[in-house]
Design a protein around this motif. Structure first.
Motif, mmCIF file in Angstrom:
data_model
loop_
_atom_site.group_PDB
_atom_site.id
_atom_site.type_symbol
_atom_site.label_atom_id
_atom_site.label_comp_id
_atom_site.label_asym_id
_atom_site.label_seq_id
_atom_site.Cartn_x
_atom_site.Cartn_y
_atom_site.Cartn_z
ATOM 1 N N LEU A 126 0.779 -1.231 0.000
ATOM 2 C CA LEU A 126 0.000 0.000 0.000
ATOM 3 C C LEU A 126 0.813 1.285 0.000
ATOM 4 O O LEU A 126 0.627 2.140 -0.861
ATOM 5 C CB LEU A 126 -0.941 0.003 1.225
ATOM 6 N N TYR A 127 1.726 1.451 0.966
ATOM 7 C CA TYR A 127 2.333 2.781 1.145
ATOM 8 C C TYR A 127 3.724 2.637 1.729
ATOM 9 O O TYR A 127 3.896 2.101 2.818
ATOM 10 C CB TYR A 127 1.445 3.621 2.063
ATOM 11 N N SER A 196 6.705 5.681 -6.377
ATOM 12 C CA SER A 196 5.600 4.750 -6.108
ATOM 13 C C SER A 196 4.258 5.467 -6.066
ATOM 14 O O SER A 196 3.220 4.871 -6.372
ATOM 15 C CB SER A 196 5.828 4.021 -4.783
ATOM 16 N N SER A 201 0.527 2.105 -12.374
ATOM 17 C CA SER A 201 -0.040 0.782 -12.122
ATOM 18 C C SER A 201 0.386 0.315 -10.738
ATOM 19 O O SER A 201 1.443 0.705 -10.230
ATOM 20 C CB SER A 201 0.418 -0.228 -13.170
ATOM 21 N N TRP A 202 -0.446 -0.541 -10.141
ATOM 22 C CA TRP A 202 -0.136 -1.025 -8.806
ATOM 23 C C TRP A 202 1.136 -1.870 -8.815
ATOM 24 O O TRP A 202 1.936 -1.804 -7.877
ATOM 25 C CB TRP A 202 -1.304 -1.856 -8.285
ATOM 26 N N ALA A 205 4.127 0.374 -8.923
ATOM 27 C CA ALA A 205 4.226 1.060 -7.635
ATOM 28 C C ALA A 205 4.810 0.124 -6.584
ATOM 29 O O ALA A 205 5.601 0.549 -5.729
ATOM 30 C CB ALA A 205 2.854 1.558 -7.192
ATOM 31 N N LEU A 206 4.443 -1.142 -6.631
ATOM 32 C CA LEU A 206 4.971 -2.115 -5.675
ATOM 33 C C LEU A 206 6.488 -2.215 -5.790
ATOM 34 O O LEU A 206 7.203 -2.222 -4.781
ATOM 35 C CB LEU A 206 4.318 -3.479 -5.907
ATOM 36 N N THR A 346 -5.087 4.721 -1.492
ATOM 37 C CA THR A 346 -4.787 3.969 -2.710
ATOM 38 C C THR A 346 -5.995 3.955 -3.644
ATOM 39 O O THR A 346 -5.856 4.175 -4.854
ATOM 40 C CB THR A 346 -4.375 2.529 -2.357
ATOM 41 N N ALA A 350 -4.583 7.452 -5.654
ATOM 42 C CA ALA A 350 -3.486 6.932 -6.479
ATOM 43 C C ALA A 350 -3.843 7.019 -7.962
ATOM 44 O O ALA A 350 -5.022 6.939 -8.332
ATOM 45 C CB ALA A 350 -3.184 5.481 -6.104
ATOM 46 N N TYR A 352 -3.546 4.862 -10.244
ATOM 47 C CA TYR A 352 -4.191 3.629 -10.690
ATOM 48 C C TYR A 352 -5.492 3.372 -9.920
ATOM 49 O O TYR A 352 -6.122 2.330 -10.078
ATOM 50 C CB TYR A 352 -3.247 2.428 -10.552
ATOM 51 N N GLY A 353 -5.874 4.339 -9.056
ATOM 52 C CA GLY A 353 -7.172 4.319 -8.396
ATOM 53 C C GLY A 353 -8.081 5.357 -9.045
ATOM 54 O O GLY A 353 -8.005 5.606 -10.259
#
Length: 405
Positions: A126-127, A196, A201-202, A205-206, A346, A350, A352-353
């Motif tokens: 997440l963060y 990130s 995209s998630w 970001a990960l 998120t 975000a 991607y959100g």
């Protein structure tokens, strides 16, 4: 002759029950989660820190001023103080139940190791700006080095805190001279980007979070002095009996908040667009804001301690009314509330959100609206959990892992 079986020695007493909790720590944690929400939501909305507009207009100026003066680098030290306070409270309850020093140490180490695990998962999914893992590391150090020391040893932290005040005064002098000598082109606040938070995209970001998290955690472990200060306060049981420590709380609240506000004000005025200085002066303001923010931890804690003392003077802890009871309930479930916020940022902010800040083109107002709304929802949810005698998902899981129950 009949023999009466000797009951086994107590190994540990399990988690604290709701009736044993002091009001002040829970109320502080619940209320200060609003400032945490403002800080972290802004980081998501602006994809970096400090999370303010570099070219503010209208009410954005007020938002920038308040955020840089009262929130940034000022909210998380509160939780540092409360983490140290809670560590001593937990150890005291275990010892009072008959658990040995070794068993108490084992429980605390297990708890803090699991907190590191929670932090790694939180930061990965997440963060990157997670604090749980860093507090776990600090907790291990405090358990091994500080917890079982005497009162005389713990007074060392007061000396360290006084020396830190000297450092803040020096930073203030450098900032003043830099402002007076400002001669270059004026600059505003620039957000330091976090890849990130800007990733589209998630998955990407990960990957970025895996690079950002270790450095952030190493930085946060510097809060160990603030945590130690909370341990000292817990040894005096200041927040369990705030009415008996009103003089101390008043002095700490006035001094701590004065230092933190005055230290953050120059940067806040630059962020609001009302003070124009060159890059060297802004850099000096940023340093001053950062180091003076540490005093916001004990300052805010002392202020809430005084509020609780005043409340308890006229009513019992179970007669505070629904709003304060609900905020206190969130404080009892602060880990769940903190993780819930990251899920919301998120989803709402975000790229991607829903990316609401960019979609509506007003990140400052979206940040404030989202922070207040998410915090309010968490307060209502915590109150509902309290009504149903439910600890909260994160707290329940952590307790089961630590106590094997």
């Amino acid at each position: 002759m009949a023999h009466t079986a000797t009951p086994p020695a107590v190994d540990h007493r399990g988690p604290v029950t709701g009736r044993e909790r002091a009001l002040a720590p829970d109320l502080i944690r619940g209320a200060m989660l609003l400032l945490i929400a403002l800080a972290n939501a802004a980081n998501f909305a602006y994809a970096g820190a400090p999370g303010v507009s570099g070219n503010p207009h209208g009410l954005e100026r007020i938002f920038n001023l308040l955020k840089l003066t009262l929130v940034d680098a000022r909210a998380y030290p509160v939780f540092g103080v409360m983490f140290g306070y809670g560590l001593v409270q937990l150890a005291r309850r275990q010892r009072n139940s008959g658990a040995s020093v070794g068993v108490v140490r084992s429980i605390l180490l297990k708890r803090h190791l699991w907190m590191i695990g929670f932090g790694v998962v939180h930061a990965t999914l997440l963060y990157f700006g997670d604090f749980l893992g860093a507090y776990g590391i600090i907790g291990i150090a405090c358990t091994l080095v500080l917890l079982n020391r005497g009162d005389k040893f713990h007074r060392i932290v007061l000396v360290i805190w006084a020396l830190q005040l000297v450092y803040v005064v020096g930073a203030g002098a450098r900032a003043l001279f830099a402002a007076l000598g400002s001669s270059g082109p004026a600059v505003g606040i620039t957000n330091s980007p976090n890849p990130s938070l800007a990733a589209d995209s998630w998955a990407s970001a990960l990957v970025d979070r895996l690079h950002e998290y270790p450095a952030h955690t190493a930085f946060v472990t510097g809060l160990i002095v603030v945590v130690w200060l909370g341990m000292w306060a817990a040894r005096q049981q200041i927040l369990e009996h705030p009415e008996a420590h009103k003089t101390l709380l008043t002095r700490v609240a006035v001094t701590g908040l004065a230092i933190t506000v005055l230290g953050g004000l120059p940067l806040g005025l630059v962020g609001a667009g009302w003070l124009h200085v060159d890059h060297a002066a802004v850099s000096a303001f940023e340093m001053l804001a950062q180091v003076s923010g540490q005093f916001g931890g004990p300052g805010y804690v002392a202020l809430f301690g005084l509020i609780v003392a005043k409340l308890l003077k006229t009513r019992r802890a179970d007669q505070l009314g629904t709003p304060l009871t609900a905020i206190s309930a969130l404080g009892q479930r602060s880990m769940s509330g903190y993780l819930f916020q990251s899920i919301c940022w998120t989803l709402l902010l975000a790229p991607y959100g829903l990316h609401l800040g960019e979609r509506f083109g007003t990140p400052a107002f979206i940040t404030a609206a989202c922070a207040v709304a998410v915090w309010t929802i968490s307060v209502v949810a915590a109150y509902t959990m309290k009504q149903h005698n439910y600890r909260g998902p994160a707290e329940t899981l952590l307790r089961r892992l630590v106590y094997n129950r």
